[in-house]
Motif scaffolding. Structure first.
Motif, PDB file in Angstrom:
ATOM      1  N   TRP A   1      -2.642   5.541  -6.420  1.00  0.00           N
ATOM      2  CA  TRP A   1      -3.218   6.021  -5.156  1.00  0.00           C
ATOM      3  C   TRP A   1      -4.318   5.066  -4.725  1.00  0.00           C
ATOM      4  O   TRP A   1      -5.012   4.500  -5.558  1.00  0.00           O
ATOM      5  N   ASN A   2      -4.532   4.929  -3.412  1.00  0.00           N
ATOM      6  CA  ASN A   2      -5.532   4.012  -2.882  1.00  0.00           C
ATOM      7  C   ASN A   2      -6.916   4.680  -2.868  1.00  0.00           C
ATOM      8  O   ASN A   2      -7.441   5.052  -1.832  1.00  0.00           O
ATOM      9  N   TRP A   3      -7.486   4.802  -4.059  1.00  0.00           N
ATOM     10  CA  TRP A   3      -8.789   5.436  -4.199  1.00  0.00           C
ATOM     11  C   TRP A   3      -9.915   4.604  -3.591  1.00  0.00           C
ATOM     12  O   TRP A   3     -10.924   5.150  -3.150  1.00  0.00           O
ATOM     13  N   THR A   4      -9.763   3.296  -3.524  1.00  0.00           N
ATOM     14  CA  THR A   4     -10.777   2.450  -2.891  1.00  0.00           C
ATOM     15  C   THR A   4     -10.891   2.798  -1.410  1.00  0.00           C
ATOM     16  O   THR A   4     -11.993   2.964  -0.876  1.00  0.00           O
TER      17      THR A   4
ATOM     18  N   ALA B   1       1.523  -1.658  -1.496  1.00  0.00           N
ATOM     19  CA  ALA B   1       1.153  -2.956  -0.931  1.00  0.00           C
ATOM     20  C   ALA B   1      -0.284  -2.971  -0.414  1.00  0.00           C
ATOM     21  O   ALA B   1      -0.880  -4.034  -0.274  1.00  0.00           O
ATOM     22  N   ALA B   2      -0.858  -1.803  -0.148  1.00  0.00           N
ATOM     23  CA  ALA B   2      -2.220  -1.731   0.380  1.00  0.00           C
ATOM     24  C   ALA B   2      -3.264  -1.465  -0.698  1.00  0.00           C
ATOM     25  O   ALA B   2      -4.440  -1.360  -0.402  1.00  0.00           O
ATOM     26  N   MET B   3      -2.830  -1.377  -1.950  1.00  0.00           N
ATOM     27  CA  MET B   3      -3.741  -1.006  -3.036  1.00  0.00           C
ATOM     28  C   MET B   3      -4.300  -2.215  -3.771  1.00  0.00           C
ATOM     29  O   MET B   3      -3.660  -3.261  -3.839  1.00  0.00           O
ATOM     30  N   THR B   4      -5.488  -2.010  -4.326  1.00  0.00           N
ATOM     31  CA  THR B   4      -6.013  -2.991  -5.276  1.00  0.00           C
ATOM     32  C   THR B   4      -5.234  -2.834  -6.573  1.00  0.00           C
ATOM     33  O   THR B   4      -4.515  -1.836  -6.769  1.00  0.00           O
TER      34      THR B   4
END
Length: 145
Positions: free
Chosen positions: A33-36, A22-25
């Motif tokens: 994975w939320n690499w941003t 839910a927090a990812m682009t």
């Protein structure tokens, strides 16, 4: 929050949540994975507190017994560490208004303090004291040689 944890005695930190979809682009979701978040937020913090950073010696040093005090704000937390010939003051502010604070109790030899990660900004201590400004959620890391 990392610096606040260190100031309050943490000797290790753990980060989690990079896998929360839910927090990812959309691009990060495809990679799982939320690499941003890693690139923009977490990696710079890890580099600041890593073992190759100029702050590293202070992170493993015991708290100093110097009588450093702060006045001008009740919501600025700090700790003082000595590593070799360097004196470090790590300070962070919680929410609220921007404030000017005064640190006192520095040794006589403390003169110019560099602000790590805010180069070329410095503070000048006279008679064991210096002042600086803190905005909400701001962190300053001072190093006096």
């Amino acid at each position: 929050m990392t610096y606040q944890a260190i100031i309050n005695g943490a000797r290790g930190v753990m980060y989690f949540g990079g896998n929360i979809a839910a927090a990812m682009t959309a691009g990060d979701a495809r990679l799982g994975w939320n690499w941003t978040y890693w690139r923009k937020i977490l990696r710079p913090v890890i580099e600041e507190i890593g073992d190759k950073s100029p702050l590293a010696p202070a992170l493993v040093a015991p708290d100093s017994t110097l009588p450093v005090r702060i006045s001008g704000a009740a919501d600025v937390e700090f700790c003082v560490r000595q590593a070799g010939s360097d004196l470090f003051i790590l300070a962070c502010k919680r929410e609220g208004a921007t404030v000017k604070v005064e640190f006192t109790g520095l040794p006589d030899g403390a003169a110019t303090g560099e602000l790590l990660y805010e180069e070329p900004r410095t503070v000048t201590a006279r008679n064991g004291r210096f002042t600086d400004w803190f905005a909400p959620f701001e962190v300053h890391v001072y190093r006096f040689h």
